[in-house]
Design an enzyme around this catalytic site. Structure first.
Site, PDB file in Angstrom:
ATOM      1  CE  LYS A 187      -7.990   4.747 -12.046  1.00  0.00           C
ATOM      2  NZ  LYS A 187      -8.003   5.122 -10.646  1.00  0.00           N
ATOM      3  CG  HIS A 230      -7.383   9.698  -4.817  1.00  0.00           C
ATOM      4  ND1 HIS A 230      -7.823   9.976  -6.084  1.00  0.00           N
ATOM      5  CD2 HIS A 230      -7.643   8.375  -4.617  1.00  0.00           C
ATOM      6  CE1 HIS A 230      -8.343   8.885  -6.627  1.00  0.00           C
ATOM      7  NE2 HIS A 230      -8.244   7.900  -5.763  1.00  0.00           N
ATOM      8  CG  ASP A 281      -8.885   4.439  -3.569  1.00  0.00           C
ATOM      9  OD1 ASP A 281      -8.599   5.553  -4.042  1.00  0.00           O
ATOM     10  OD2 ASP A 281      -9.997   3.903  -3.732  1.00  0.00           O
ATOM     11  CG  HIS A 296      -9.957   0.842  -6.282  1.00  0.00           C
ATOM     12  ND1 HIS A 296     -10.721   0.342  -7.297  1.00  0.00           N
ATOM     13  CD2 HIS A 296      -9.831   2.159  -6.532  1.00  0.00           C
ATOM     14  CE1 HIS A 296     -11.048   1.321  -8.110  1.00  0.00           C
ATOM     15  NE2 HIS A 296     -10.515   2.427  -7.681  1.00  0.00           N
ATOM     16  CG  HIS A 338      -5.295   3.773  -6.215  1.00  0.00           C
ATOM     17  ND1 HIS A 338      -6.065   3.244  -7.223  1.00  0.00           N
ATOM     18  CD2 HIS A 338      -5.986   4.852  -5.766  1.00  0.00           C
ATOM     19  CE1 HIS A 338      -7.159   3.971  -7.373  1.00  0.00           C
ATOM     20  NE2 HIS A 338      -7.139   4.947  -6.487  1.00  0.00           N
ATOM     21  CG  HIS A 363     -12.790   3.243 -10.883  1.00  0.00           C
ATOM     22  ND1 HIS A 363     -12.628   3.782  -9.629  1.00  0.00           N
ATOM     23  CD2 HIS A 363     -14.016   2.665 -10.880  1.00  0.00           C
ATOM     24  CE1 HIS A 363     -13.703   3.548  -8.904  1.00  0.00           C
ATOM     25  NE2 HIS A 363     -14.571   2.881  -9.643  1.00  0.00           N
TER      26      HIS A 363
HETATM   27  C1  NCD Z   1     -11.729   8.183  -4.964  1.00  0.00           C
HETATM   28  C2  NCD Z   1     -11.667   9.704  -4.806  1.00  0.00           C
HETATM   29  O1  NCD Z   1     -12.243  10.219  -3.843  1.00  0.00           O
HETATM   30  O2  NCD Z   1     -11.032  10.369  -5.627  1.00  0.00           O
HETATM   31  N1  NCD Z   1     -12.855   7.693  -4.222  1.00  0.00           N
HETATM   32  C3  NCD Z   1     -13.062   6.436  -3.801  1.00  0.00           C
HETATM   33  O3  NCD Z   1     -14.145   6.159  -3.282  1.00  0.00           O
HETATM   34  N2  NCD Z   1     -12.154   5.500  -3.878  1.00  0.00           N
HETATM   35  C4  NCD Z   1     -11.779   7.827  -6.411  1.00  0.00           C
HETATM   36  C5  NCD Z   1     -11.615   6.354  -6.687  1.00  0.00           C
HETATM   37  O4  NCD Z   1     -10.511   5.828  -6.626  1.00  0.00           O
HETATM   38  O5  NCD Z   1     -12.629   5.705  -6.972  1.00  0.00           O
HETATM   39 ZN    ZN Z   2      -8.808   5.987  -6.006  1.00  0.00          ZN
END
Ligand code: NCD
Ligand code: ZN
Length: 352
Positions: free
Chosen positions: A100, A16, A248, A175, A14, A137
Protein backbone atom coordinates in the site's frame (compact mmCIF):
# COMPACT_ATOMS: atom_id res chain seq x y z
CA UNK A 1 -43.11 -12.58 -0.42
CA UNK A 2 -39.91 -11.10 0.94
CA UNK A 3 -37.46 -10.25 -1.80
CA UNK A 4 -34.24 -12.25 -1.45
CA UNK A 5 -30.91 -12.29 -3.21
CA UNK A 6 -28.18 -14.92 -2.86
CA UNK A 7 -24.70 -14.07 -4.09
CA UNK A 8 -21.26 -15.52 -3.68
CA UNK A 9 -19.75 -14.31 -0.44
CA UNK A 10 -18.28 -10.82 -0.97
CA UNK A 11 -14.78 -9.64 -0.09
CA UNK A 12 -13.81 -6.23 1.23
CA UNK A 13 -10.77 -5.04 -0.73
CA UNK A 14 -10.16 -2.01 1.51
CA UNK A 15 -10.69 -2.21 5.26
CA UNK A 16 -9.29 -0.66 8.44
CA UNK A 17 -9.80 -2.60 11.65
CA UNK A 18 -6.83 -1.06 13.51
CA UNK A 19 -5.33 -3.19 16.26
CA UNK A 20 -5.96 -4.63 19.74
CA UNK A 21 -9.24 -3.45 21.37
CA UNK A 22 -10.49 -1.58 18.29
CA UNK A 23 -9.78 -4.60 16.11
CA UNK A 24 -11.66 -6.87 18.51
CA UNK A 25 -14.64 -4.50 18.35
CA UNK A 26 -14.60 -3.87 14.59
CA UNK A 27 -13.46 -7.06 12.87
CA UNK A 28 -16.51 -9.24 13.72
CA UNK A 29 -18.77 -6.94 11.66
CA UNK A 30 -16.75 -7.71 8.54
CA UNK A 31 -16.05 -11.36 9.37
CA UNK A 32 -19.74 -12.25 9.54
CA UNK A 33 -20.57 -11.19 5.96
CA UNK A 34 -17.30 -11.22 4.01
CA UNK A 35 -14.97 -14.04 3.00
CA UNK A 36 -11.76 -12.00 2.95
CA UNK A 37 -10.66 -8.43 3.50
CA UNK A 38 -7.56 -6.46 2.69
CA UNK A 39 -6.47 -5.04 6.05
CA UNK A 40 -4.85 -1.66 5.64
CA UNK A 41 -1.41 -1.28 7.25
CA UNK A 42 -1.68 2.29 8.58
CA UNK A 43 -1.24 1.34 12.22
CA UNK A 44 1.01 3.21 14.64
CA UNK A 45 3.70 2.10 13.93
CA UNK A 46 2.72 0.89 10.44
CA UNK A 47 3.03 -2.70 9.15
CA UNK A 48 6.25 -2.25 7.15
CA UNK A 49 8.05 -5.60 7.09
CA UNK A 50 7.27 -9.27 6.62
CA UNK A 51 7.85 -9.83 10.34
CA UNK A 52 5.42 -7.05 11.28
CA UNK A 53 2.91 -8.38 8.72
CA UNK A 54 3.05 -11.92 10.11
CA UNK A 55 2.52 -10.61 13.65
CA UNK A 56 -0.42 -8.44 12.57
CA UNK A 57 -2.06 -11.32 10.74
CA UNK A 58 -1.75 -13.42 13.87
CA UNK A 59 -3.41 -10.71 15.98
CA UNK A 60 -6.24 -10.48 13.42
CA UNK A 61 -6.80 -14.24 13.48
CA UNK A 62 -7.01 -14.16 17.28
CA UNK A 63 -9.55 -11.30 17.13
CA UNK A 64 -11.96 -13.37 14.99
CA UNK A 65 -15.09 -14.86 16.52
CA UNK A 66 -14.81 -18.62 17.22
CA UNK A 67 -15.50 -20.75 14.16
CA UNK A 68 -15.12 -17.88 11.69
CA UNK A 69 -13.93 -18.86 8.19
CA UNK A 70 -12.90 -15.27 7.37
CA UNK A 71 -9.40 -14.71 5.94
CA UNK A 72 -7.51 -11.47 6.70
CA UNK A 73 -5.24 -10.37 3.83
CA UNK A 74 -2.28 -8.32 5.00
CA UNK A 75 -0.64 -5.40 3.20
CA UNK A 76 2.82 -3.86 3.44
CA UNK A 77 3.04 -0.12 4.11
CA UNK A 78 5.41 1.36 1.55
CA UNK A 79 8.00 3.84 2.80
CA UNK A 80 10.98 5.54 1.18
CA UNK A 81 13.17 2.73 2.54
CA UNK A 82 11.12 -0.41 1.91
CA UNK A 83 13.40 -3.31 1.02
CA UNK A 84 12.37 -5.09 -2.23
CA UNK A 85 13.80 -8.41 -0.97
CA UNK A 86 11.65 -8.27 2.14
CA UNK A 87 8.54 -7.44 0.09
CA UNK A 88 9.23 -10.40 -2.20
CA UNK A 89 9.80 -12.70 0.78
CA UNK A 90 6.54 -11.56 2.41
CA UNK A 91 4.63 -12.14 -0.83
CA UNK A 92 6.13 -15.56 -1.52
CA UNK A 93 5.55 -16.70 2.07
CA UNK A 94 1.88 -15.67 1.80
CA UNK A 95 2.17 -13.00 4.50
CA UNK A 96 1.57 -10.04 2.18
CA UNK A 97 -1.12 -9.93 -0.48
CA UNK A 98 -0.22 -6.43 -1.70
CA UNK A 99 1.74 -3.25 -0.98
CA UNK A 100 0.00 0.00 0.00
CA UNK A 101 1.30 3.38 -1.09
CA UNK A 102 0.31 6.40 0.98
CA UNK A 103 1.71 9.74 -0.12
CA UNK A 104 3.19 11.10 3.13
CA UNK A 105 0.54 13.00 5.13
CA UNK A 106 -2.34 12.34 2.72
CA UNK A 107 -4.56 10.73 5.37
CA UNK A 108 -4.79 9.05 8.80
CA UNK A 109 -1.43 7.63 9.96
CA UNK A 110 0.38 8.32 6.71
CA UNK A 111 3.28 10.36 8.08
CA UNK A 112 5.68 7.49 7.28
CA UNK A 113 4.41 7.29 3.69
CA UNK A 114 6.25 7.99 0.46
CA UNK A 115 7.95 11.36 0.01
CA UNK A 116 10.19 10.64 -2.99
CA UNK A 117 8.87 8.49 -5.86
CA UNK A 118 12.40 7.85 -7.18
CA UNK A 119 13.16 5.92 -4.00
CA UNK A 120 10.38 3.36 -4.49
CA UNK A 121 11.20 2.45 -8.10
CA UNK A 122 13.17 -0.65 -7.11
CA UNK A 123 10.24 -1.96 -5.07
CA UNK A 124 7.76 -1.28 -7.89
CA UNK A 125 10.03 -3.01 -10.42
CA UNK A 126 10.21 -6.07 -8.16
CA UNK A 127 6.44 -6.12 -7.68
CA UNK A 128 5.95 -5.92 -11.43
CA UNK A 129 8.27 -8.91 -11.80
CA UNK A 130 6.57 -11.10 -9.17
CA UNK A 131 3.01 -10.01 -10.13
CA UNK A 132 2.17 -8.38 -6.79
CA UNK A 133 -0.56 -5.72 -6.58
CA UNK A 134 0.12 -2.08 -5.68
CA UNK A 135 -2.69 -0.32 -3.79
CA UNK A 136 -2.63 3.45 -3.89
CA UNK A 137 -4.15 6.23 -1.83
CA UNK A 138 -4.28 8.41 -4.93
CA UNK A 139 -4.23 11.98 -3.71
CA UNK A 140 -1.69 14.69 -4.52
CA UNK A 141 -0.43 16.30 -1.32
CA UNK A 142 1.16 19.38 -2.91
CA UNK A 143 -0.40 22.09 -0.71
CA UNK A 144 -1.13 24.30 -3.71
CA UNK A 145 -3.59 21.67 -5.00
CA UNK A 146 -7.18 22.11 -3.86
CA UNK A 147 -8.40 19.25 -1.64
CA UNK A 148 -11.25 18.52 -4.08
CA UNK A 149 -8.76 18.14 -6.96
CA UNK A 150 -6.24 15.92 -5.19
CA UNK A 151 -7.37 12.70 -6.88
CA UNK A 152 -7.42 14.15 -10.41
CA UNK A 153 -4.01 15.75 -9.98
CA UNK A 154 -2.50 12.58 -8.53
CA UNK A 155 -3.71 10.60 -11.55
CA UNK A 156 -2.13 13.11 -13.89
CA UNK A 157 1.16 13.69 -12.08
CA UNK A 158 1.89 10.34 -10.44
CA UNK A 159 -0.34 7.49 -11.56
CA UNK A 160 -0.21 7.84 -15.34
CA UNK A 161 3.61 8.11 -15.38
CA UNK A 162 3.81 5.08 -13.04
CA UNK A 163 1.63 2.92 -15.32
CA UNK A 164 3.88 3.85 -18.25
CA UNK A 165 7.09 3.14 -16.38
CA UNK A 166 5.78 -0.20 -15.03
CA UNK A 167 3.27 -1.45 -17.61
CA UNK A 168 3.11 -4.92 -16.06
CA UNK A 169 2.35 -3.63 -12.54
CA UNK A 170 -1.29 -4.18 -11.59
CA UNK A 171 -2.64 -1.35 -9.48
CA UNK A 172 -5.69 -0.53 -7.38
CA UNK A 173 -6.61 3.14 -7.11
CA UNK A 174 -8.37 2.95 -3.74
CA UNK A 175 -11.64 4.58 -2.71
CA UNK A 176 -12.36 6.24 -6.04
CA UNK A 177 -14.09 9.57 -5.40
CA UNK A 178 -14.46 11.58 -8.60
CA UNK A 179 -15.94 11.56 -12.09
CA UNK A 180 -12.47 12.24 -13.50
CA UNK A 181 -11.26 9.18 -11.60
CA UNK A 182 -14.04 7.01 -13.06
CA UNK A 183 -13.17 8.13 -16.58
CA UNK A 184 -9.49 7.44 -15.99
CA UNK A 185 -10.10 3.89 -14.67
CA UNK A 186 -12.26 3.08 -17.69
CA UNK A 187 -9.41 4.18 -19.94
CA UNK A 188 -6.68 2.24 -18.12
CA UNK A 189 -7.16 -1.01 -20.02
CA UNK A 190 -7.42 -3.25 -16.96
CA UNK A 191 -4.02 -2.32 -15.51
CA UNK A 192 -5.67 -0.16 -12.85
CA UNK A 193 -8.81 -1.21 -10.99
CA UNK A 194 -10.64 0.71 -8.32
CA UNK A 195 -12.42 0.07 -5.04
CA UNK A 196 -15.50 2.17 -4.29
CA UNK A 197 -16.90 2.81 -0.80
CA UNK A 198 -20.59 2.71 0.14
CA UNK A 199 -20.52 6.27 1.41
CA UNK A 200 -19.06 7.80 -1.77
CA UNK A 201 -22.09 6.23 -3.48
CA UNK A 202 -24.53 7.85 -1.05
CA UNK A 203 -23.19 11.23 -0.02
CA UNK A 204 -22.33 14.50 -1.72
CA UNK A 205 -20.55 17.45 -0.17
CA UNK A 206 -23.83 19.24 0.53
CA UNK A 207 -24.82 16.35 2.80
CA UNK A 208 -21.47 16.70 4.56
CA UNK A 209 -21.25 20.51 4.88
CA UNK A 210 -24.60 21.99 3.84
CA UNK A 211 -26.59 21.52 7.04
CA UNK A 212 -23.90 22.05 9.66
CA UNK A 213 -20.48 20.44 9.65
CA UNK A 214 -20.97 16.68 9.97
CA UNK A 215 -17.68 15.21 11.15
CA UNK A 216 -19.06 11.71 10.67
CA UNK A 217 -19.09 12.33 6.93
CA UNK A 218 -15.47 13.50 6.90
CA UNK A 219 -13.12 11.09 5.17
CA UNK A 220 -10.19 11.08 2.77
CA UNK A 221 -10.61 11.44 -0.14
CA UNK A 222 -13.29 13.98 0.79
CA UNK A 223 -16.87 13.55 -0.39
CA UNK A 224 -17.29 15.48 -3.65
CA UNK A 225 -20.09 16.86 -5.83
CA UNK A 226 -23.38 15.31 -6.89
CA UNK A 227 -21.96 14.82 -10.41
CA UNK A 228 -19.07 12.85 -8.92
CA UNK A 229 -21.43 10.75 -6.82
CA UNK A 230 -23.58 9.90 -9.85
CA UNK A 231 -20.52 8.91 -11.90
CA UNK A 232 -19.38 6.61 -9.08
CA UNK A 233 -22.81 5.00 -8.85
CA UNK A 234 -22.87 4.42 -12.56
CA UNK A 235 -19.41 2.82 -12.39
CA UNK A 236 -20.08 0.60 -9.36
CA UNK A 237 -23.44 -0.67 -10.54
CA UNK A 238 -22.34 -1.21 -14.15
CA UNK A 239 -20.77 -4.61 -13.52
CA UNK A 240 -17.56 -3.51 -15.32
CA UNK A 241 -14.72 -5.62 -13.96
CA UNK A 242 -12.42 -2.68 -13.11
CA UNK A 243 -14.74 -1.53 -10.28
CA UNK A 244 -15.13 -3.52 -7.06
CA UNK A 245 -16.11 -3.39 -3.42
CA UNK A 246 -13.87 -1.77 -0.83
CA UNK A 247 -15.65 -0.24 2.15
CA UNK A 248 -12.80 1.83 3.57
CA UNK A 249 -14.57 1.24 6.88
CA UNK A 250 -12.30 3.18 9.24
CA UNK A 251 -13.32 3.31 12.92
CA UNK A 252 -12.06 6.12 15.11
CA UNK A 253 -12.92 6.91 18.71
CA UNK A 254 -15.54 9.61 19.21
CA UNK A 255 -12.84 11.81 20.79
CA UNK A 256 -10.66 11.62 17.67
CA UNK A 257 -13.57 12.30 15.32
CA UNK A 258 -14.65 15.37 17.30
CA UNK A 259 -11.20 16.82 18.04
CA UNK A 260 -10.31 20.30 16.75
CA UNK A 261 -8.42 18.57 13.95
CA UNK A 262 -10.83 15.71 13.42
CA UNK A 263 -9.76 12.30 12.14
CA UNK A 264 -10.79 11.29 8.62
CA UNK A 265 -12.66 8.01 8.24
CA UNK A 266 -16.14 6.47 8.46
CA UNK A 267 -16.92 3.25 10.31
CA UNK A 268 -19.35 1.57 7.95
CA UNK A 269 -18.66 -2.16 8.35
CA UNK A 270 -21.86 -2.72 10.39
CA UNK A 271 -23.98 -1.55 7.41
CA UNK A 272 -21.66 -2.12 4.45
CA UNK A 273 -23.04 -4.91 2.26
CA UNK A 274 -26.57 -3.83 3.16
CA UNK A 275 -25.85 -0.28 1.97
CA UNK A 276 -24.37 -1.47 -1.32
CA UNK A 277 -27.48 -3.64 -1.85
CA UNK A 278 -29.69 -0.60 -1.26
CA UNK A 279 -27.72 1.49 -3.78
CA UNK A 280 -27.84 -1.24 -6.44
CA UNK A 281 -31.58 -1.72 -5.90
CA UNK A 282 -32.27 2.02 -6.10
CA UNK A 283 -30.52 2.08 -9.47
CA UNK A 284 -32.25 -1.06 -10.77
CA UNK A 285 -28.92 -2.95 -10.83
CA UNK A 286 -29.25 -5.65 -8.19
CA UNK A 287 -28.28 -8.19 -10.87
CA UNK A 288 -24.79 -6.58 -10.92
CA UNK A 289 -24.21 -6.65 -7.15
CA UNK A 290 -22.47 -10.03 -7.24
CA UNK A 291 -20.00 -8.88 -9.91
CA UNK A 292 -19.09 -5.77 -7.92
CA UNK A 293 -19.03 -7.39 -4.48
CA UNK A 294 -17.75 -10.90 -5.13
CA UNK A 295 -16.23 -11.38 -8.60
CA UNK A 296 -14.46 -8.28 -9.91
CA UNK A 297 -12.13 -7.87 -6.93
CA UNK A 298 -10.77 -11.44 -6.96
CA UNK A 299 -10.33 -11.18 -10.70
CA UNK A 300 -8.20 -8.05 -10.42
CA UNK A 301 -6.14 -9.64 -7.64
CA UNK A 302 -5.76 -12.92 -9.55
CA UNK A 303 -7.50 -14.87 -6.77
CA UNK A 304 -10.45 -17.28 -6.96
CA UNK A 305 -13.86 -15.99 -5.86
CA UNK A 306 -15.37 -17.38 -2.66
CA UNK A 307 -17.33 -20.63 -2.85
CA UNK A 308 -19.66 -19.81 0.05
CA UNK A 309 -22.70 -17.58 -0.45
CA UNK A 310 -24.67 -15.03 1.53
CA UNK A 311 -28.35 -14.20 1.26
CA UNK A 312 -29.73 -10.70 1.55
CA UNK A 313 -33.39 -10.00 2.15
CA UNK A 314 -35.47 -6.87 1.92
CA UNK A 315 -36.33 -6.53 5.60
CA UNK A 316 -35.53 -3.26 7.32
CA UNK A 317 -33.68 -2.93 10.60
CA UNK A 318 -32.15 -0.09 12.60
CA UNK A 319 -28.37 0.33 12.41
CA UNK A 320 -26.59 0.54 15.78
CA UNK A 321 -25.57 4.09 16.72
CA UNK A 322 -22.23 3.05 18.11
CA UNK A 323 -19.97 0.15 18.89
CA UNK A 324 -18.37 -0.13 22.32
CA UNK A 325 -14.60 -0.45 22.42
CA UNK A 326 -12.72 -1.66 25.48
CA UNK A 327 -10.04 0.66 26.81
CA UNK A 328 -9.43 4.39 26.29
CA UNK A 329 -10.99 4.60 22.80
CA UNK A 330 -14.35 3.77 24.46
CA UNK A 331 -16.64 3.78 21.41
CA UNK A 332 -16.88 4.36 17.69
CA UNK A 333 -19.97 5.86 16.07
CA UNK A 334 -21.38 3.94 13.12
CA UNK A 335 -22.08 5.35 9.64
CA UNK A 336 -25.91 5.52 9.26
CA UNK A 337 -26.26 4.74 12.97
CA UNK A 338 -29.91 4.93 14.06
CA UNK A 339 -31.15 4.91 10.44
CA UNK A 340 -33.50 2.35 9.01
CA UNK A 341 -31.60 0.08 6.60
CA UNK A 342 -33.85 -1.60 4.02
CA UNK A 343 -31.75 -4.73 3.37
CA UNK A 344 -30.30 -7.20 5.83
CA UNK A 345 -28.16 -10.31 5.66
CA UNK A 346 -29.87 -13.54 6.65
CA UNK A 347 -27.86 -15.22 9.37
CA UNK A 348 -28.49 -18.63 10.84
CA UNK A 349 -31.40 -18.78 13.23
CA UNK A 350 -32.93 -15.61 11.73
CA UNK A 351 -35.52 -14.96 9.02
CA UNK A 352 -37.06 -17.91 7.21
C1 NCD B 1 -8.62 6.13 6.65
C2 NCD B 1 -8.24 5.83 8.11
O1 NCD B 1 -8.90 6.36 9.01
O2 NCD B 1 -7.31 5.06 8.34
N1 NCD B 1 -9.37 7.35 6.62
C3 NCD B 1 -10.18 7.78 5.64
O3 NCD B 1 -10.65 8.92 5.72
N2 NCD B 1 -10.52 7.04 4.63
C4 NCD B 1 -7.39 6.17 5.81
C5 NCD B 1 -7.66 6.24 4.33
O4 NCD B 1 -8.02 5.24 3.72
O5 NCD B 1 -7.52 7.33 3.76
ZN1 ZN C 1 -8.71 3.56 3.86
Amino acid sequence: MTQRLTIRKPDDWHLHVRDNEMMRAALPYTARNFGRAILMPNLLPPVRTTAEGAAYRQRALVALPAGSTFTPLITCYLTDDTDPDDVERGFKEGVFTAVKLYPANATTNSAAGVTDYKLIERVLARMEKIDMRLLIHGEEVDPTVDVFDREAVFIERKLIPMTKQFPGLKIVLEHLSSKIGVEYIRSAGGQVGSSITPYHLQLNRTDWLGWGNRPYMYCMPVIKTEADRLALRDAATSGESCFFLGTDSAPHSVAKKLATTGAAGLFNAPVAIETYAQVFEEDGKLHNLEAFASLNGPKHYGLPPNEETITLEKVSWIAPEQVDVEGPEERALVYRGGESIPWRVVHEGQGG
